[in-house]
Write an enzyme that holds these catalytic residues in place. Structure first.
Site, PDB file in Angstrom:
ATOM      1  N   LYS A   1       1.410  -2.709   8.947  1.00 15.45           N
ATOM      2  CA  LYS A   1       2.596  -1.858   8.938  1.00 15.45           C
ATOM      3  C   LYS A   1       3.767  -2.643   9.516  1.00 15.45           C
ATOM      4  O   LYS A   1       3.702  -3.116  10.653  1.00 15.45           O
ATOM      5  CB  LYS A   1       2.335  -0.603   9.778  1.00 15.45           C
ATOM      6  CG  LYS A   1       3.517   0.346   9.886  1.00 15.45           C
ATOM      7  CD  LYS A   1       3.135   1.558  10.726  1.00 15.45           C
ATOM      8  CE  LYS A   1       4.264   2.551  10.853  1.00 15.45           C
ATOM      9  NZ  LYS A   1       3.864   3.738  11.663  1.00 15.45           N
TER      10      LYS A   1
ATOM     11  N   LEU B   1       0.814  -1.205   0.000  1.00 15.27           N
ATOM     12  CA  LEU B   1       0.000   0.000   0.000  1.00 15.27           C
ATOM     13  C   LEU B   1       0.851   1.260   0.000  1.00 15.27           C
ATOM     14  O   LEU B   1       0.415   2.313  -0.458  1.00 15.27           O
ATOM     15  CB  LEU B   1      -0.928   0.012   1.225  1.00 15.27           C
ATOM     16  CG  LEU B   1      -1.995  -1.086   1.260  1.00 15.27           C
ATOM     17  CD1 LEU B   1      -2.754  -1.022   2.579  1.00 15.27           C
ATOM     18  CD2 LEU B   1      -2.957  -0.932   0.089  1.00 15.27           C
ATOM     19  N   GLY B   2       2.057   1.162   0.518  1.00 15.64           N
ATOM     20  CA  GLY B   2       2.923   2.331   0.566  1.00 15.64           C
ATOM     21  C   GLY B   2       4.169   2.047   1.377  1.00 15.64           C
ATOM     22  O   GLY B   2       4.277   1.031   2.070  1.00 15.64           O
TER      23      GLY B   2
ATOM     24  N   VAL C   1       3.806  -0.515   4.443  1.00 14.09           N
ATOM     25  CA  VAL C   1       2.429  -0.893   4.755  1.00 14.09           C
ATOM     26  C   VAL C   1       1.924  -1.811   3.650  1.00 14.09           C
ATOM     27  O   VAL C   1       1.985  -1.472   2.467  1.00 14.09           O
ATOM     28  CB  VAL C   1       1.510   0.332   4.886  1.00 14.09           C
ATOM     29  CG1 VAL C   1       0.089  -0.099   5.234  1.00 14.09           C
ATOM     30  CG2 VAL C   1       2.044   1.282   5.968  1.00 14.09           C
TER      31      VAL C   1
ATOM     32  N   ASP D   1       0.964  14.662  14.552  1.00 15.68           N
ATOM     33  CA  ASP D   1       1.384  14.626  13.146  1.00 15.68           C
ATOM     34  C   ASP D   1       0.166  14.564  12.231  1.00 15.68           C
ATOM     35  O   ASP D   1       0.130  13.772  11.287  1.00 15.68           O
ATOM     36  CB  ASP D   1       2.295  13.428  12.891  1.00 15.68           C
ATOM     37  CG  ASP D   1       3.089  13.561  11.577  1.00 15.68           C
ATOM     38  OD1 ASP D   1       3.242  14.704  11.094  1.00 15.68           O
ATOM     39  OD2 ASP D   1       3.544  12.531  11.052  1.00 15.68           O
TER      40      ASP D   1
ATOM     41  N   GLY E   1       7.418   4.244   3.654  1.00  8.74           N
ATOM     42  CA  GLY E   1       7.916   5.500   4.186  1.00  8.74           C
ATOM     43  C   GLY E   1       9.238   5.305   4.894  1.00  8.74           C
ATOM     44  O   GLY E   1       9.868   4.241   4.809  1.00  8.74           O
ATOM     45  N   GLY E   2       9.667   6.335   5.602  1.00 14.50           N
ATOM     46  CA  GLY E   2      10.958   6.290   6.265  1.00 14.50           C
ATOM     47  C   GLY E   2      11.046   5.257   7.360  1.00 14.50           C
ATOM     48  O   GLY E   2      12.133   4.741   7.662  1.00 14.50           O
ATOM     49  N   MET E   3       9.932   4.934   7.992  1.00 13.08           N
ATOM     50  CA  MET E   3       9.943   4.017   9.118  1.00 13.08           C
ATOM     51  C   MET E   3       9.529   2.590   8.768  1.00 13.08           C
ATOM     52  O   MET E   3       9.822   1.667   9.520  1.00 13.08           O
ATOM     53  CB  MET E   3       9.027   4.546  10.222  1.00 13.08           C
ATOM     54  CG  MET E   3       9.530   5.806  10.880  1.00 13.08           C
ATOM     55  SD  MET E   3      11.114   5.552  11.702  1.00 13.08           S
ATOM     56  CE  MET E   3      11.461   7.234  12.252  1.00 13.08           C
TER      57      MET E   3
END
Length: 258
Positions: A42, A20-21, A28, A136, A23-25
């Protein structure tokens, strides 16, 4: 997003179907439970597995997400912060995040922007009642579900009762996404309270209605100065939304009213 050869086949017993995506951490994934329920799983990047502070922060993300009603967030189904690569499974919410929707379709009409504002205000009320500060709130963390917006990603959230005693916020590091952060997140990050989320709400609604954030700048440093000095750019925001946005963007300080 297509799966890669390095992606897992399953996580925690949940079958991985798609990306799904990323990121930096972490990454997902779209996954399915044994009963066929679709989940968003995640999984944090491997380089953080040996970081004790990161694991503590991930546990807090799971705890914060579990405290908040699923009416306004993605409910947590399962999690394992002690796994070789920590993971958390939440109910999958079909639809795009607000940032992607605006990039593809342009700004929301005023009526839809007002509906978004009301939905996010309800979500923040629920989050704050649970004793959590999100810290955030940004377009990428707002999912546009059929029954209203859902707030996701509690990765840097904090329980309101921890205050300055929270060891994970005493380092003084700036945490958040600069165009949507509140002034106190730059000036006193270890004392941020619910009012910071309200400030971010105004910035997110301004973005949704105009296609750009009220503090956008090519430089993160310049963005921070604009936020702290309280100089939002709202010329492209429809007039009927300005009272709500101005009310949100009034600097309240870390201990001010939310």
């Amino acid at each position: 997003m297509a799966l890669r050869d390095s992606d897992p086949v399953e996580v925690g017993g949940y079958r991985i179907e798609d990306r799904l995506g990323s990121g930096g951490m972490g990454v997902v994934y779209l996954a399915r439970s044994a009963s066929g329920r679709r989940l968003a799983v995640k999984v944090v990047h491997g380089q953080y597995a040996d970081d004790d502070e990161f694991r503590a922060r991930f546990r807090r993300e799971v705890d914060a997400a579990r405290q908040v009603s699923g009416a306004f967030t993605a409910p947590v189904v399962d999690a394992d912060a002690d796994a070789p690569r920590p993971w958390m499974a939440t109910l999958y919410i079909p639809g795009a995040d607000l940032g992607t929707h605006i990039r593809v379709n342009g700004p929301l009409p005023p009526s839809r922007a007002l509906e978004l504002a009301a939905g996010l205000a309800e979500a923040l009320r629920d989050i704050h009642r649970a004793g959590v500060v999100h810290r955030d709130l940004k377009p990428a963390n707002v999912m546009l579900a059929e029954d209203g917006p859902r707030v996701i990603d509690f990765g840097i959230s904090r329980a309101t009762g921890l205050g300055a005693s929270d060891a994970l916020t005493q380092t003084g590091r700036v945490m958040g996404t600069p165009p949507f952060m509140s002034p106190e997140q730059f000036s006193a990050p270890h004392e941020v309270g619910p009012a910071a989320d309200i400030f971010s709400l105004g910035a997110v609604v301004a973005f949704a209605a105009s296609g750009k954030g009220p503090f956008d700048s090519p430089s993160p440093y310049e963005t921070a100065i604009r936020v702290v000095e309280g100089t939002p750019e709202l010329t492209d925001v429809p007039e009927e939304l300005l009272p709500f946005i101005h009310l949100c963007l009034v600097p309240r300080g870390a201990s001010g009213p939310a």
